[in-house]
Each structure stands twice: as structure tokens, then as C-alpha cells.
Motif scaffolding. Sequence first.
Motif, PDB file in Angstrom:
ATOM      1  N   ARG A   1       0.849  -1.201   0.000  1.00 59.00           N
ATOM      2  CA  ARG A   1       0.000   0.000   0.000  1.00 59.00           C
ATOM      3  C   ARG A   1       0.873   1.236   0.000  1.00 59.00           C
ATOM      4  O   ARG A   1       1.768   1.393   0.810  1.00 59.00           O
ATOM      5  CB  ARG A   1      -0.889   0.001   1.232  1.00 59.00           C
TER       6      ARG A   1
ATOM      7  N   TRP B   1      -8.736   4.442   4.220  1.00 61.58           N
ATOM      8  CA  TRP B   1      -8.828   3.610   3.028  1.00 61.58           C
ATOM      9  C   TRP B   1     -10.212   2.993   2.935  1.00 61.58           C
ATOM     10  O   TRP B   1     -10.882   3.036   1.916  1.00 61.58           O
ATOM     11  CB  TRP B   1      -7.745   2.534   3.124  1.00 61.58           C
ATOM     12  N   ARG B   2     -10.645   2.436   4.057  1.00 59.83           N
ATOM     13  CA  ARG B   2     -11.973   1.852   4.108  1.00 59.83           C
ATOM     14  C   ARG B   2     -12.879   2.819   4.835  1.00 59.83           C
ATOM     15  O   ARG B   2     -12.484   3.382   5.843  1.00 59.83           O
ATOM     16  CB  ARG B   2     -11.943   0.580   4.957  1.00 59.83           C
TER      17      ARG B   2
HETATM   18  P1  ADP Z   1     -15.746  -0.606   2.831  1.00 59.59           P
HETATM   19  O1  ADP Z   1     -16.648   0.248   2.032  1.00 59.59           O
HETATM   20  O2  ADP Z   1     -16.092  -2.048   2.798  1.00 59.59           O
HETATM   21  O3  ADP Z   1     -15.487  -0.102   4.194  1.00 59.59           O
HETATM   22  P2  ADP Z   1     -13.887   0.207   0.821  1.00 59.59           P
HETATM   23  O4  ADP Z   1     -15.007   0.285  -0.145  1.00 59.59           O
HETATM   24  O5  ADP Z   1     -13.217   1.468   1.222  1.00 59.59           O
HETATM   25  O6  ADP Z   1     -14.323  -0.586   2.137  1.00 59.59           O
HETATM   26  O7  ADP Z   1     -12.770  -0.799   0.250  1.00 59.59           O
HETATM   27  C1  ADP Z   1     -12.575  -0.872  -1.141  1.00 59.59           C
HETATM   28  C2  ADP Z   1     -11.703  -2.041  -1.473  1.00 59.59           C
HETATM   29  O8  ADP Z   1     -10.381  -1.785  -0.969  1.00 59.59           O
HETATM   30  C3  ADP Z   1     -12.165  -3.319  -0.819  1.00 59.59           C
HETATM   31  O9  ADP Z   1     -12.853  -4.122  -1.761  1.00 59.59           O
HETATM   32  C4  ADP Z   1     -10.920  -4.024  -0.363  1.00 59.59           C
HETATM   33  O10 ADP Z   1     -10.614  -5.113  -1.210  1.00 59.59           O
HETATM   34  C5  ADP Z   1      -9.805  -2.981  -0.498  1.00 59.59           C
HETATM   35  N1  ADP Z   1      -9.233  -2.769   0.821  1.00 59.59           N
HETATM   36  C6  ADP Z   1      -9.805  -2.161   1.864  1.00 59.59           C
HETATM   37  N2  ADP Z   1      -9.021  -2.188   2.944  1.00 59.59           N
HETATM   38  C7  ADP Z   1      -7.902  -2.832   2.568  1.00 59.59           C
HETATM   39  C8  ADP Z   1      -6.700  -3.195   3.230  1.00 59.59           C
HETATM   40  N3  ADP Z   1      -6.512  -2.920   4.538  1.00 59.59           N
HETATM   41  N4  ADP Z   1      -5.748  -3.840   2.540  1.00 59.59           N
HETATM   42  C9  ADP Z   1      -5.935  -4.120   1.240  1.00 59.59           C
HETATM   43  N5  ADP Z   1      -7.058  -3.825   0.558  1.00 59.59           N
HETATM   44  C10 ADP Z   1      -8.025  -3.198   1.215  1.00 59.59           C
END
Ligand code: ADP
Length: 208
Positions: free
Chosen positions: A64, A89-90
Motif C-alpha cells: 500500500r 482507506w476503508r
Molecule cells: P468498505 O466500504 O467495505 O469499508 P472500501 O469500499 O473502502 O471498504 O474498500 C474498497 C476495497 O479496498 C475493498 O474491496 C478491499 O478489497 C480494499 N481494501 C480495503 N481495505 C484494505 C486493506 N486494509 N488492505 C488491502 N485492501 C483493502
Amino acid sequence: MIVEVRDLTVRYGAATALDGVTLSVAAGELVALIGPNGAGKSTLVNALCGIRRPASGRIDVRGRLALVPEGRHLFPSLSVDDNLRLGAWRRRERDTAHIYALLPELTPLRDRPAGRLSGGEQQMVALGRALMSRPDLLVIDEMSLGLAPKIVGSLVAHLRQRNAEDGLAVLLIEQNARLALELCTRAYVLEAGRVVAEGPAAALAGSP
Ligand code: ADP
Ligand code: ADP
């Protein structure tokens, strides 16, 4: 390697901004990319982030990556805390508490509009926002621009600590070679789109 750039060429129309650039950053490494204005540093950042498409060459990113952009680019009317959350990120990982633990200077500022902060405080927020995504590598573009040596020193101390404790890797892109070589263990010198020198920072620091 977290980032591997091989023989990268980027053009703007007929002008070649990067001409066969090869560089890499390994996990946990502190690497500097130094070079004067117009060398191609911003072009490399844009290519790494997928903003600018290369004419040829390869960019492999494993892990990342988060960018601390030149000029900080905060939302001035939003609070520090809201600016930090934009780095998540999420969407459900929006707890900012760990950032205040890492950067305690931000705690008393958390409800202040980012636009009312000093340049140094804004740079600290930009760093915190990038750390929200728990990156393996921070790409930091011209962090020291216009800042007092004292605040630059505290930013560098934070980066050292994240590197030592979490293995955070850094690609520090700087015109300020002295600062870059102080933090980093390895460096590349970019001039007119080409890597003209590379090696251990200690060796490059000795040359003009
Ligand atoms: P959510 O809406 O489920 O909270 P996001 O939509 O922000 O999460 O996440 C988008 C994509 O990013 C997810 O499908 C996931 O595969 C990827 N992702 C999220 N967090 C991580 C992480 N810690 N490491 C790697 N990929 C991630
Ligand atoms: P640096 O960040 O090291 O100052 P840049 O990557 O901004 O260097 O620029 C590298 C070269 O590409 C320079 O010669 C610059 O004039 C040129 N350049 C940068 N952006 C553009 C653009 N959008 N269109 C045309 N030429 C550009």
C-alpha cells in the motif's frame, strides 16, 4: 520490493520528462529522490500514483502506497479531524485515535479548521492523513518547502520513528538534498529526466 520502476519514460507531447528511469524502494527502506526544478520529480510522483501514463517502461507496486502531496492539499474549511478521516482507506476504518497517538502535536488542533493552521501544522496533518491508510510506503513530495527547520526536524523525527517501529518505507522527494540525505539511507539524483547518480546517502552527501 514495494516499488520497482524500470526503464520508465514519460513524455508531454514531444518533450521527454522522464527518460529511462529505473529505481526501487524495498520494504522498510528510506530512499531519497533529489533533483533540481524541472528534473522530473513531479512527473515520477504522478506516474507512481497512476495520474500520468508512461510512454514506456514498467511500474510495479506491491503493498500500500500513500502520497503526501506537495502543497499539502487539505480542505481548509474542514476540521483537522475531518481532514484525517479523508485519508481512511476503508470507509468503516475512520477512527483517528491512532493518528493522535502517533502525532500528539495534532491533538490540540483536532477541531480547528485546517485552513487556519500554520504551514508546519498543515504539513503534519497531511502526514497524518497519509498514515490513516496504514501504508507500507509513503511517497512524500517536497515536505520541507517553506517550513522552519524546527518543524522539519520534528517531521523527520516522526518518519524515523514510524520506520523504526512499524517498518514504514519512505520515498522522500526533495529539492533540499541536505534534508533528504539526513533522513534517508539511499538516494537517487534526478537531472533532466535521468538518474545521474545513485547510492548510499552517506556517499552522495560527500559529493557536491
Ligand atoms: P468498505 O466500504 O467495505 O469499508 P472500501 O469500499 O473502502 O471498504 O474498500 C474498497 C476495497 O479496498 C475493498 O474491496 C478491499 O478489497 C480494499 N481494501 C480495503 N481495505 C484494505 C486493506 N486494509 N488492505 C488491502 N485492501 C483493502
Ligand atoms: P520537477 O518536479 O522535478 O520540478 P517536473 O516533473 O514538474 O519536474 O517536470 C519535468 C519536465 O517536464 C520539465 O521540463 C517540465 O517543464 C515538463 N513538464 C511538466 N509538466 C508538464 C506538462 N503538463 N506539460 C508539458 N511539460 C511539462
